[in-house]
Scaffold this active site. Structure first.
Site, mmCIF file in Angstrom:
data_model
loop_
_atom_site.group_PDB
_atom_site.id
_atom_site.type_symbol
_atom_site.label_atom_id
_atom_site.label_comp_id
_atom_site.label_asym_id
_atom_site.label_seq_id
_atom_site.Cartn_x
_atom_site.Cartn_y
_atom_site.Cartn_z
ATOM 1 N N TRP A 1 -13.197 4.649 -2.665
ATOM 2 C CA TRP A 1 -12.362 4.688 -1.366
ATOM 3 C C TRP A 1 -11.899 5.976 -1.080
ATOM 4 O O TRP A 1 -11.937 6.546 0.265
ATOM 5 C CB TRP A 1 -11.136 3.676 -1.631
ATOM 6 C CG TRP A 1 -10.112 3.831 -0.594
ATOM 7 C CD1 TRP A 1 -8.837 4.121 -0.749
ATOM 8 C CD2 TRP A 1 -10.139 3.804 0.884
ATOM 9 N NE1 TRP A 1 -8.217 4.316 0.184
ATOM 10 C CE2 TRP A 1 -8.922 3.946 1.439
ATOM 11 C CE3 TRP A 1 -11.323 3.691 1.797
ATOM 12 C CZ2 TRP A 1 -8.519 4.184 2.502
ATOM 13 C CZ3 TRP A 1 -10.939 3.661 3.097
ATOM 14 C CH2 TRP A 1 -9.557 3.886 3.563
ATOM 15 N N ASP B 1 1.031 -1.247 0.061
ATOM 16 C CA ASP B 1 -0.121 -0.199 -0.209
ATOM 17 C C ASP B 1 0.846 1.184 -0.143
ATOM 18 O O ASP B 1 1.824 1.414 -0.867
ATOM 19 C CB ASP B 1 -1.044 -0.081 1.167
ATOM 20 C CG ASP B 1 -2.222 0.962 1.270
ATOM 21 O OD1 ASP B 1 -3.003 0.574 0.458
ATOM 22 O OD2 ASP B 1 -2.052 1.976 1.753
ATOM 23 N N TRP B 2 0.574 2.173 0.858
ATOM 24 C CA TRP B 2 1.395 3.353 0.857
ATOM 25 C C TRP B 2 2.906 3.186 1.328
ATOM 26 O O TRP B 2 3.726 3.959 1.064
ATOM 27 C CB TRP B 2 0.733 4.366 1.735
ATOM 28 C CG TRP B 2 0.117 5.709 1.224
ATOM 29 C CD1 TRP B 2 -1.230 5.577 0.726
ATOM 30 C CD2 TRP B 2 0.811 6.699 0.617
ATOM 31 N NE1 TRP B 2 -1.532 6.743 0.277
ATOM 32 C CE2 TRP B 2 -0.380 7.523 -0.002
ATOM 33 C CE3 TRP B 2 2.147 7.271 0.484
ATOM 34 C CZ2 TRP B 2 -0.133 8.606 -0.699
ATOM 35 C CZ3 TRP B 2 2.211 8.499 -0.304
ATOM 36 C CH2 TRP B 2 1.101 9.191 -0.919
ATOM 37 N N ASP C 1 -7.755 -8.525 -3.879
ATOM 38 C CA ASP C 1 -7.588 -7.011 -3.661
ATOM 39 C C ASP C 1 -8.220 -6.183 -4.847
ATOM 40 O O ASP C 1 -7.553 -6.273 -5.900
ATOM 41 C CB ASP C 1 -6.332 -6.758 -3.658
ATOM 42 C CG ASP C 1 -6.067 -5.072 -3.357
ATOM 43 O OD1 ASP C 1 -6.948 -4.384 -3.476
ATOM 44 O OD2 ASP C 1 -4.858 -4.790 -3.227
ATOM 45 N N HIS D 1 -6.264 -7.215 0.437
ATOM 46 C CA HIS D 1 -5.440 -5.884 0.271
ATOM 47 C C HIS D 1 -4.310 -6.043 1.270
ATOM 48 O O HIS D 1 -3.285 -5.734 1.112
ATOM 49 C CB HIS D 1 -6.193 -4.569 0.399
ATOM 50 C CG HIS D 1 -5.293 -3.543 0.229
ATOM 51 N ND1 HIS D 1 -4.631 -3.337 -1.016
ATOM 52 C CD2 HIS D 1 -4.858 -2.382 0.947
ATOM 53 C CE1 HIS D 1 -4.063 -2.003 -0.875
ATOM 54 N NE2 HIS D 1 -4.178 -1.703 0.462
#
Length: 303
Positions: free
Chosen positions: A163, A123-124, A249, A279
Site C-alpha cells: 500500500w 486509520d490515521w 481488513d 478497513h
C-alpha cells in the site's frame, strides 16, 4: 509551495452530507496558514464526541454515524484534516509530517472543543487521536478505536508495504476507487464521486500520497520516539476504551487485540471483530460503531 483551496462546487449535492460548514484558520508552519473545515452537529451544550478520519478519506466518512450519535444526545465534531476534504491542501508532499498533523489537529481541538470529549478514531485518525490521548489523557472521557494503532517501529506487514509503495508511485491514485476496494459493502457511484471530490488533480493529492510514507512502522522513522512516550499515557488510560475492528481488513485487522491488551481502560470492555466490515468500517457498520460510542460514553458517565 502553494496552499490549495477546494472548489465549493465539487461538494454540491453529496449524498447524506448536508451538514453546515464550520471553519478555523490554523498555523501550518514556515509562515503558511490554512483553513480547516469541520462538522459540528448537535446541541453545543451536549457531551462532545470527536470523530477523526484517516487516509485517504474525509469527514464524509462519518455521515452515517453522526445522525445516530446526535439522536443519542451527543455533539458531534468531525474535522477534515489539512490536505483532505474541504480543508486547505499544501501541494508539497514533503511539507506533511506526523508532528505537523498533530499540531494542526491540536490547534483545532484547543480552539473548538477544549473540554474533555469522547473520541472515535480510525486509520490515521487513530495515529493522531491515540497520540493525543497518550499525551493529554485528561482531555478524553472515553475512546472507541477501529482499524488503527499507535505504531512504534518494528517490521511492517507485506500488505502495508504494498500500500505504501502504491500511494507513493502509482500514476493512477483514484481516491474513490480506493475507498470502494477497502469496504466490504458496495459504494454507490455518487459515494465514490464524493470521496473523489476533494482531489480534482495531482497537486491536491499531496497529503493523501504523503500519509502512508509517514507511518512509523520501521525503526528510525520520525514519530517513533514521540509515540513511545505517548504509549506511557495511553497504556495507563483508565477510562472506557473499546475496540471495534473490521474482520475484512487485511492491514490493521489484528491490531485491536494488541490495543485491548495494553490499555488499562480496555479491561472488561466488549471488544468485537465485526463481520462484513472492511478497513473503512464507518461505511460498512456505522450503526454498530455508533452504538459502541454510546456504550463507552455511558460507562464513562457522559450520557
Amino acid at each position: 509551495m502553494q496552499i490549495l483551496t477546494s472548489d465549493p462546487a465539487r461538494f454540491a449535492n453529496l449524498p447524506d452530507y448536508d451538514f453546515a460548514e464550520h471553519w478555523i484558520t490554523v498555523d501550518l508552519g514556515e509562515g503558511h496558514s490554512g483553513r480547516m473545515h469541520y462538522i459540528d452537529e448537535g446541541p453545543r451544550d451536549a457531551p462532545p464526541v470527536l470523530l477523526f478520519h484517516g487516509e485517504p478519506s474525509w469527514s464524509f466518512l462519518y455521515r452515517k454515524m453522526i445522525p445516530v450519535l446526535v439522536d443519542a444526545g451527543f455533539r458531534c465534531l468531525a474535522p477534515d484534516l489539512i490536505g483532505f476534504g474541504k480543508s486547505d491542501k499544501p501541494d508539497d508532499i514533503a511539507f506533511y509530517t506526523y508532528d505537523r498533523h498533530i499540531s494542526w489537529l491540536r490547534q483545532w481541538r484547543e480552539a473548538v472543543v477544549p473540554q474533555p470529549a469522547a473520541l472515535f478514531c480510525q486509520d490515521w485518525g487513530g495515529l493522531l487521536g491515540l497520540r493525543l490521548v497518550g499525551e493529554e489523557p485528561e482531555k478524553f472521557t472515553c475512546v472507541v478505536a477501529s482499524n488503527t494503532f499507535l505504531p512504534t517501529g518494528g517490521t511492517p506487514s507485506p500488505a502495508f508495504l504494498a500500500w505504501r509503495q502504491f500511494a507513493k508511485s502509482s500514476p493512477e491514485f483514484q481516491i474513490g476507487e480506493l475507498l470502494q476496494r477497502a469496504t466490504a459493502t458496495e459504494r454507490t457511484p455518487e459515494e465514490v464521486a464524493a470521496y473523489d471530490a476533494p482531489f480534482p488533480d495531482e497537486p491536491s493529492k499531496a497529503g493523501a500520497r504523503a500519509f502512508p510514507q509517514l507511518v512509523p512502522v520501521e525503526d528510525g522513522m520520525d514519530g517513533i520516539e514521540q509515540n513511545k512516550r505517548a504509549w506511557e499515557g495511553l497504556a495507563a488510560f483508565d477510562k472506557p476504551f473499546l475496540t471495534l475492528f473490521g474482520a475484512d481488513d487485511p492491514v490493521t485487522g489484528g491490531l485491536g487485540k494488541t490495543l485491548s491488551e495494553r490499555i488499562k481502560g480496555a479491561e472488561g470492555m466488549p471488544h468485537e471483530i465485526l463481520s462484513t466490515c472492511g478497513h473503512f468500517c464507518q461505511e460498512d457498520r456505522p450503526k454498530e460503531l455508533a452504538e459502541g460510542v454510546v456504550l463507552a460514553a455511558k460507562k464513562a458517565g457522559m450520557l
